[in-house]
Design a protein around this motif. Sequence first.
Motif, PDB file in Angstrom:
ATOM      1  N   ASP A  67       0.846  -1.060  -0.068  1.00  7.96           N
ATOM      2  CA  ASP A  67       0.059   0.016   0.131  1.00  7.96           C
ATOM      3  C   ASP A  67       0.761   1.045  -0.212  1.00  7.96           C
ATOM      4  N   SER A  68       2.104   1.113   0.722  1.00  7.41           N
ATOM      5  CA  SER A  68       2.735   2.281   0.749  1.00  7.41           C
ATOM      6  C   SER A  68       4.223   2.024   1.133  1.00  7.41           C
ATOM      7  N   VAL A  69       5.274   2.782   0.800  1.00 13.81           N
ATOM      8  CA  VAL A  69       6.490   2.461   1.332  1.00 13.81           C
ATOM      9  C   VAL A  69       7.029   3.656   1.975  1.00 13.81           C
ATOM     10  N   LEU A  70       7.789   3.189   3.042  1.00 12.72           N
ATOM     11  CA  LEU A  70       8.428   4.268   3.884  1.00 12.72           C
ATOM     12  C   LEU A  70       9.950   4.281   3.833  1.00 12.72           C
ATOM     13  N   ILE A  71      10.533   5.135   3.687  1.00  8.59           N
ATOM     14  CA  ILE A  71      12.121   5.073   3.333  1.00  8.59           C
ATOM     15  C   ILE A  71      12.727   5.968   4.401  1.00  8.59           C
ATOM     16  N   VAL A  72      13.737   5.221   5.142  1.00  6.21           N
ATOM     17  CA  VAL A  72      14.385   6.062   6.323  1.00  6.21           C
ATOM     18  C   VAL A  72      15.772   6.195   5.749  1.00  6.21           C
ATOM     19  N   GLY A  73      16.227   7.498   5.703  1.00  5.68           N
ATOM     20  CA  GLY A  73      17.597   7.817   5.317  1.00  5.68           C
ATOM     21  C   GLY A  73      18.230   8.549   6.153  1.00  5.68           C
ATOM     22  N   ALA A  74      19.496   8.407   6.641  1.00  3.40           N
ATOM     23  CA  ALA A  74      20.210   8.925   7.770  1.00  3.40           C
ATOM     24  C   ALA A  74      21.714   9.195   7.555  1.00  3.40           C
ATOM     25  N   ASP A  75      22.235  10.434   8.152  1.00  5.52           N
ATOM     26  CA  ASP A  75      23.504  10.666   8.059  1.00  5.52           C
ATOM     27  C   ASP A  75      24.154  10.999   9.511  1.00  5.52           C
ATOM     28  N   THR A  76      25.193  10.878   9.900  1.00  6.08           N
ATOM     29  CA  THR A  76      25.984  10.940  11.257  1.00  6.08           C
ATOM     30  C   THR A  76      27.193  11.669  10.961  1.00  6.08           C
ATOM     31  N   MET A  77      27.322  12.713  11.615  1.00  6.31           N
ATOM     32  CA  MET A  77      28.553  13.510  11.648  1.00  6.31           C
ATOM     33  C   MET A  77      28.965  13.822  13.196  1.00  6.31           C
ATOM     34  N   VAL A  78      30.278  13.900  13.505  1.00 10.63           N
ATOM     35  CA  VAL A  78      30.866  14.576  14.557  1.00 10.63           C
ATOM     36  C   VAL A  78      31.569  15.719  14.467  1.00 10.63           C
ATOM     37  N   SER A  79      31.120  16.660  15.434  1.00  9.89           N
ATOM     38  CA  SER A  79      31.573  17.936  15.348  1.00  9.89           C
ATOM     39  C   SER A  79      32.257  18.266  16.728  1.00  9.89           C
ATOM     40  N   ILE A  80      33.473  19.105  16.648  1.00  8.99           N
ATOM     41  CA  ILE A  80      34.270  19.686  17.757  1.00  8.99           C
ATOM     42  C   ILE A  80      34.741  21.171  17.585  1.00  8.99           C
ATOM     43  N   GLN A 107      30.562  16.790  19.850  1.00 10.72           N
ATOM     44  CA  GLN A 107      29.022  16.386  19.612  1.00 10.72           C
ATOM     45  C   GLN A 107      28.804  15.594  18.463  1.00 10.72           C
ATOM     46  N   VAL A 108      27.700  14.640  18.537  1.00  8.18           N
ATOM     47  CA  VAL A 108      27.530  13.684  17.693  1.00  8.18           C
ATOM     48  C   VAL A 108      26.018  14.077  16.981  1.00  8.18           C
ATOM     49  N   TYR A 109      26.048  14.464  15.427  1.00  7.38           N
ATOM     50  CA  TYR A 109      24.544  14.599  15.194  1.00  7.38           C
ATOM     51  C   TYR A 109      24.305  13.644  14.004  1.00  7.38           C
ATOM     52  N   THR A 110      22.987  13.115  14.067  1.00 13.36           N
ATOM     53  CA  THR A 110      22.617  12.509  13.090  1.00 13.36           C
ATOM     54  C   THR A 110      21.262  13.290  12.626  1.00 13.36           C
ATOM     55  N   GLY A 111      21.246  13.126  11.185  1.00 15.29           N
ATOM     56  CA  GLY A 111      19.925  13.647  10.611  1.00 15.29           C
ATOM     57  C   GLY A 111      19.046  12.574  10.000  1.00 15.29           C
ATOM     58  N   VAL A 112      17.719  12.640  10.088  1.00 15.33           N
ATOM     59  CA  VAL A 112      16.941  11.504   9.419  1.00 15.33           C
ATOM     60  C   VAL A 112      16.100  11.847   8.647  1.00 15.33           C
ATOM     61  N   THR A 113      15.908  11.431   7.495  1.00 11.27           N
ATOM     62  CA  THR A 113      14.634  11.964   6.999  1.00 11.27           C
ATOM     63  C   THR A 113      13.822  10.573   6.428  1.00 11.27           C
ATOM     64  N   LEU A 114      12.237  10.848   6.636  1.00 13.68           N
ATOM     65  CA  LEU A 114      11.241   9.622   6.507  1.00 13.68           C
ATOM     66  C   LEU A 114      10.656  10.224   5.308  1.00 13.68           C
ATOM     67  N   ILE A 115      10.415   9.528   4.345  1.00 12.48           N
ATOM     68  CA  ILE A 115       9.631   9.845   2.931  1.00 12.48           C
ATOM     69  C   ILE A 115       8.669   8.652   2.805  1.00 12.48           C
ATOM     70  N   ARG A 116       7.398   8.810   2.826  1.00 11.61           N
ATOM     71  CA  ARG A 116       6.378   7.975   2.650  1.00 11.61           C
ATOM     72  C   ARG A 116       5.723   8.143   1.172  1.00 11.61           C
ATOM     73  N   ILE A 117       5.767   6.783   0.439  1.00 10.96           N
ATOM     74  CA  ILE A 117       5.263   7.038  -0.859  1.00 10.96           C
ATOM     75  C   ILE A 117       4.042   6.054  -0.996  1.00 10.96           C
ATOM     76  N   LYS A 118       3.029   6.473  -1.670  1.00  9.69           N
ATOM     77  CA  LYS A 118       1.706   5.868  -1.917  1.00  9.69           C
ATOM     78  C   LYS A 118       1.479   6.012  -3.447  1.00  9.69           C
ATOM     79  N   LYS A 119       0.813   4.766  -3.707  1.00 11.94           N
ATOM     80  CA  LYS A 119       0.603   4.897  -5.286  1.00 11.94           C
ATOM     81  C   LYS A 119      -1.023   4.655  -5.275  1.00 11.94           C
ATOM     82  N   GLU A 120      -1.745   5.679  -5.952  1.00  7.06           N
ATOM     83  CA  GLU A 120      -3.026   5.965  -6.193  1.00  7.06           C
ATOM     84  C   GLU A 120      -3.586   6.028  -7.465  1.00  7.06           C
ATOM     85  N   SER A 121      -4.276   5.261  -8.170  1.00  4.24           N
ATOM     86  CA  SER A 121      -4.863   5.220  -9.526  1.00  4.24           C
ATOM     87  C   SER A 121      -3.551   5.631 -10.528  1.00  4.24           C
TER      88      SER A 121
END
Length: 202
Positions: A67-80, A107-121
Amino acid sequence: MEKIVLASSSPRRRELMARAGFRFEVIVSEADENIEVEAPDRMVEELSKRKAGAVAELVKTQGFAEDSVLIVGADTMVSIDGKKLGKPAGEAGAEAMLKELSSRTHQVYTGVTLIRIKKESGHFSQESRTFSEGTDVSFYPMTEREICDYIATGEPMDKAGAYGIQGKAAIFVKGIRGDYNNVVGLPIARLYQELKSWKEKK
């Protein structure tokens, strides 16, 4: 039924997702990671968007039965001190990074993006959300011998900041403030809460 896709080759992220009970498959992103953003939290957010977006296009091209696809993208970086530390370029690079982290808090930072795709008609609809999580990590002093011995294990070479908190570098960690799993590579609790609130708003 929703299919979940992790847009990452990181074994640490795969392990965290699996331990949390997610059933998913992996599609590795080939997104361009060259970026000019200065702030580390914004940088990892933008890179997570690129990774998730690239895999979203692949998924739409290949099609899906769910019915749908959920995509999880992530990236991690260290900062001082505002300086961004990615994966080291060779042993000399790893040594320089570890010397910089010794006796200090970074500091350690992780960014996350969630994309949900649905197909209709026969058409795709897409929605997304992006967030980042930051964790402070303090290191004990590290001697030159300890740094060399750690580099010799090979563990630092594929990790942001040249260390893995879940591995042999654990003996150098004096303390953390924030989400431990975020340092490993994915703030799994925040991910779950974001998905939960997304569902509740529907």
